[in-house]
Design an enzyme around this catalytic site. Structure first.
Site, short mmCIF file in Angstrom:
data_model
loop_
_atom_site.label_atom_id
_atom_site.label_comp_id
_atom_site.label_asym_id
_atom_site.label_seq_id
_atom_site.Cartn_x
_atom_site.Cartn_y
_atom_site.Cartn_z
N SER A 1 70.61 -44.72 28.67
CA SER A 1 71.15 -43.38 28.10
C SER A 1 69.94 -42.31 27.80
O SER A 1 70.43 -41.33 27.56
CB SER A 1 71.62 -43.59 26.62
OG SER A 1 70.46 -44.23 25.77
N LYS B 1 73.26 -40.60 17.30
CA LYS B 1 72.04 -40.19 18.16
C LYS B 1 71.89 -38.66 17.58
O LYS B 1 70.99 -37.94 17.32
CB LYS B 1 72.31 -40.19 19.72
CG LYS B 1 72.06 -41.60 20.13
CD LYS B 1 72.26 -41.60 21.53
CE LYS B 1 71.76 -43.12 22.18
NZ LYS B 1 72.28 -43.25 23.42
#
Length: 858
Positions: A697, A740
């Site tokens: 990611s 996040k």
């Protein structure tokens, strides 16, 4: 071929290195690094922040048409698990061998409750199974015999036989003490004594006629010469003539032989007497036990096996149930044989191994400690006179016996971690019978005599519950598993969030609260729980199937409401309980944030810098997951090493992370260096990373850092990046997108939201957004932004404020764009590398191949 540049670079054309390896038109000439400061830079981009309604999918109040869950009926339906329910129903309906069931799913998904509900529902439609009893095997006592009786009658038979034994003891004692039996035994003994006395008397009279007398002495019978009616003394015998002495001696010897023959006949007579006494005892026992057995035969006349057992009991009572014993001799010198009058009652008792009196349905058994004896049963022992002894009455059932005819539910991990349990279970299912034996017996490790009970025929459905990895490991490693567990029911971790499932989920919440005895919830609390459920599975369009987490939150919210004196749980109570849950486990998150805010972990949230991007790392601690920003940097230089992943080089990078770096390197070569060599050495690293790095990611952030350094384009430090890229530069979805965004938001908020800060996420992750209200509010007020990007060009435009530059039909990009600057830089690096390589090729034929230290030759 690669991208072409439309026009001369502002930094100059490629030049040849001078004697010191540098050129006036060096690609590094004029290259600037914008420091991390508060300089304001104006950025223009076509990608706009996401609208507020896309940041979180809140519950539709119109779908919750109630004031509190007290108005809702309990739900017996399983939310969103139709596939698993169909598999379970198929498994429990199929009665063929091997169609046992393995239930897959994550812990807390409600597998146990669903299985229990479906099994008990099915069991109520099935009759209770027959009872199983163990009885004495009179022919082979070490091999107890199995007796099958209708449901509930096993315990009844055991009670009847216990009563029979008690009554038999009294009846037998009374019968043997009766005048009739005593008189018969006395008559037999008297007849024996009369016969014995008569034989002795005849022998004595015959001896008297010959002048010989038969005398009884303490040492037995002796013959002696007679003188009239008196025995002749030795002196008188000596005075007789020798011929007379010889005649008398021959007579005594002859009569002595007859006495010997008589003494030899007496044991046979005694045996005949013993047989007669046994016959008398049999007749007495027949009278004493016959009426008791007849009553039992009448009660169980419809059960042939029980009647046959009663016949065996009667036969054993008459033949061997009452052992004879010799009593001490009487004063008359003759031993009397009498019966003991006691009954070895344990021989006739019944061990009701499995009995279900009053049961109206098939059994559903949950064995939470599936050790070997708890599964297949055991044979207990008791200490008697310092020795361990056992009997068929000490045979104890296992879970397989109790569930026979019904369903047995087991936890897969517990079965597999208990010694011999898994093998014993497989053996029973494969053979279709349960053999009760110890582990030592099963493996031939016991040399002493032990009971060998007749195996119990097995007909049941076994349901094992475990995680997916356990199922697939068994499927791969154990060839018997696929034959015994042919059906798998895979539970979903989450369910689709639509109008129907939301209404059903509300009833599910009401059922959980009511089942736990909790306060009802108002509409707002149910909506907040549904939103939290979506957040748990990290998808605004789905709802979590984790029953345990929802139930725990309900209990804690009920406690909050109780402390506040409220009779109904509100959304504020749910929120308070949620914050309390997070606070209990967020020590590490607080510590990391503190290290960032104190400057120990270097993170910038303002200014711009070349080759430096804020990535986002995720930490998972059991059920709690959080994220924090991580600085990712890239440096580029002339060389042939390609893109070096420092994390991989030092063995801190996982396989997936290394794959992501390789993919971005492939993208770099495919886009910019199709027709020229890729002559660079680039390094990528997670700064201040002291543990392992896994996942792809961060590959978008790493690629943007690399492009920034190649283009000498400063990156906005107020933006953080997450996303995965493929070889075509498309941005792919990642996990934990909410955590996040919130991780970077928390740091920006602590340092002050400027309105220029935000997070870049993949466009495919927009549907997963379930941001907390604080973040949504900040975005609505323009103090924070969330951008959705589809490819690396959109991402680099946002980060640098410079157009990425779209190639035309001739693969030419506009001057000054990111793609222009990167392509130009790579071309210059390739030219420099070739310029360094040319002099070496020229001198390789006449000089050493070791490169000079002062630069290439003229």
């Amino acid at each position: 071929m690669g991208l072409r540049t439309a026009g001369r670079s502002a930094r100059g054309a490629v030049g040849h290195p001078d004697a010191h390896g540098a050129a006036g038109d060096s690609p590094f000439a004029g290259r600037s690094v914008v420091p991390d400061n508060n300089d304001q830079v104006t950025f223009m981009t076509a990608v706009q922040p996401l609208p507020i309604e896309q940041l979180s999918t809140r519950s539709d109040a119109s779908l919750l048409d109630f004031d509190s869950t007290a108005e809702l009926t309990e739900s017996t339906e399983v939310v969103g698990q139709q596939r698993a329910v169909e598999a379970i129903e198929l498994a429990i309906d199929l009665r063929q061998p091997g169609y046992n069931l393995f239930v897959l799913g994550e812990s807390g998904s409600g597998r146990h409750s669903v299985v229990r509900h479906l099994l008990e529902k099915k069991a109520r439609t099935q009759p209770a199974p027959d009872d199983w009893c163990y009885v004495n095997n009179f022919a082979e006592p070490d091999k107890p015999r199995l007796l099958r009786v209708p449901a509930g009658r096993g315990a009844e038979l055991a009670r009847d036989m216990e009563q029979f034994v008690n009554e038999l003891t009294r009846s037998v004692a009374a019968a043997f003490e009766s005048e009739q039996h005593q008189a018969r035994v006395e008559a037999i003994n008297n007849a024996y004594k009369a016969r014995e006395e008569s034989a002795l008397q005849e022998l004595g009279q015959a001896a008297i006629r010959d002048g010989i007398g038969l005398l009884r002495t303490p040492r037995g019978f002796v013959f002696t010469p007679m003188k009239g009616d008196e025995a002749m003394s030795p002196d008188e015998f000596e005075k007789l003539p020798a011929a007379e002495q010889q005649r008398l001696g021959r007579l005594m010897e002859s009569h002595g032989e007859k006495l010997t023959q008589l003494m030899q006949q007496m044991p046979r007579w005694r045996r005949e007497v013993q047989a007669q006494i046994k016959d008398a005892s049999r007749d007495t026992l027949q009278l004493a036990a016959g009426h008791l057995i007849d009553e039992l035969r009448e009660r169980y006349r419809a059960l042939d096996d029980v009647v046959a057992f009663l016949d065996e009991v009667m036969k054993d009572v008459v033949e061997a149930g009452e052992p004879l014993r010799e009593q001490p001799a009487r004063g008359d010198g003759l031993a009397a044989l009498v019966m003991s009058g006691t009954v070895p009652h344990a021989r006739y008792r019944v061990n009701a191994l499995v009995s279900s009196p009053g049961a109206a349905a098939a059994p559903v058994i949950y064995e939470d400690n599936p050790i070997h004896p708890n599964l297949v049963g055991r044979i207990d022992q008791v200490a008697q006179f310092g020795t361990l002894v056992t009997s068929f009455m000490l045979i104890k059932p296992g879970a397989l016996h109790k569930a026979n005819g019904g369903y047995l539910v087991l936890d897969a991990v517990r079965v597999l971690t208990q010694p011999h349990a898994w093998e014993s279970l497989k053996r029973a299912l494969s053979s279709g019978q349960v053999r009760i034996e110890s582990v030592g017996q099963a493996y031939g490790l016991v040399g002493t005599a032990a009971l060998e009970p007749q195996p119990v025929p097995l007909s049941l459905k076994v349901v094992m519950i475990g995680e997916r990895r356990v199922y697939y490991l068994l499927k791969a490693m154990d060839p018997d598993f696929a034959e015994l567990f042919k059906i798998a029911a895979d539970f979903e971790d989450d369910v689709i969030r639509d109008a129907a499932s939301v209404r059903q989920y509300a009833r599910f919440i009401a059922t959980l609260a009511r089942g736990a005895g909790l306060r009802p919830l108002d509409r707002g609390a149910v909506g907040r729980l549904i939103d939290h459920s979506a957040r748990l599975c990290g998808d605004g369009q789905r709802l979590s199937a984790n029953r345990r987490l929802i139930a725990d939150l309900l209990r804690e919210a009920d406690h909050v409401a109780a402390a506040a004196g409220r009779s109904i749980v509100s959304s504020d109570d749910i929120e308070t309980a949620l914050q309390a849950q997070i606070r209990r486990v967020d020590r590490l998150r607080g510590r990391i944030h503190d290290e960032i805010l104190r400057g120990n972990l270097l993170i910038s949230v303002e200014g711009a810098r070349v080759g430096q991007v804020n990535g986002l790392s995720v930490v998972m601690l059991d059920d709690f997951m959080f994220a924090h920003p991580t600085r990712i940097t890239a440096t580029v230089r002339v060389g042939e090493a390609g893109v070096i992943d420092i994390e991989r080089e030092v063995e801190l990078g996982g396989a997936i992370h290394s794959k992501g770096v390789m993919i971005l390197a492939a993208f770099l070569g495919a886009r910019y260096s199709r027709s020229i060599p890729l002559s660079l050495s680039a390094s990528l690293v997670f700064e201040q990373s002291y543990g392992g790095v896994e996942g792809d990611s961060a590959s978008l952030a790493e690629l943007c850092a690399l492009l920034s350094d190649l283009a000498t384009a400063p990156v906005r430090q107020g933006l953080a990046v997450t996303g995965s890229v493929n070889q075509f530069g498309d941005v792919q979805a990642i996990g934990a997108v909410n955590e996040k965004i919130e991780g970077f938001f928390d740091i920006c908020k602590a340092r002050g939201l400027s309105g220029e800060q935000g997070v870049l996420i993949p466009a495919d992750n927009v549907k997963h957004l379930m941001l907390r209200q604080e973040v949504v509010t900040a975005c609505a007020e323009g103090r924070f932004r969330v951008y959705a990007v589809r490819n690396v060009d959109e991402a680099i435009e946002l980060l640098t404020g410079i157009p990425a530059g779209e190639a035309d039909e001739e693969s030419t990009v506009p001057a000054g764009s990111i793609n222009y600057l990167v392509a130009e830089q790579l071309a210059e690096l390739s030219a420099i590398r070739q310029a360094y390589a040319a002099p070496r090729r020229r001198r390789s034929g006449t000089r050493s191949s070791v490169p000079p230290t002062t630069g290439p030759e003229g």
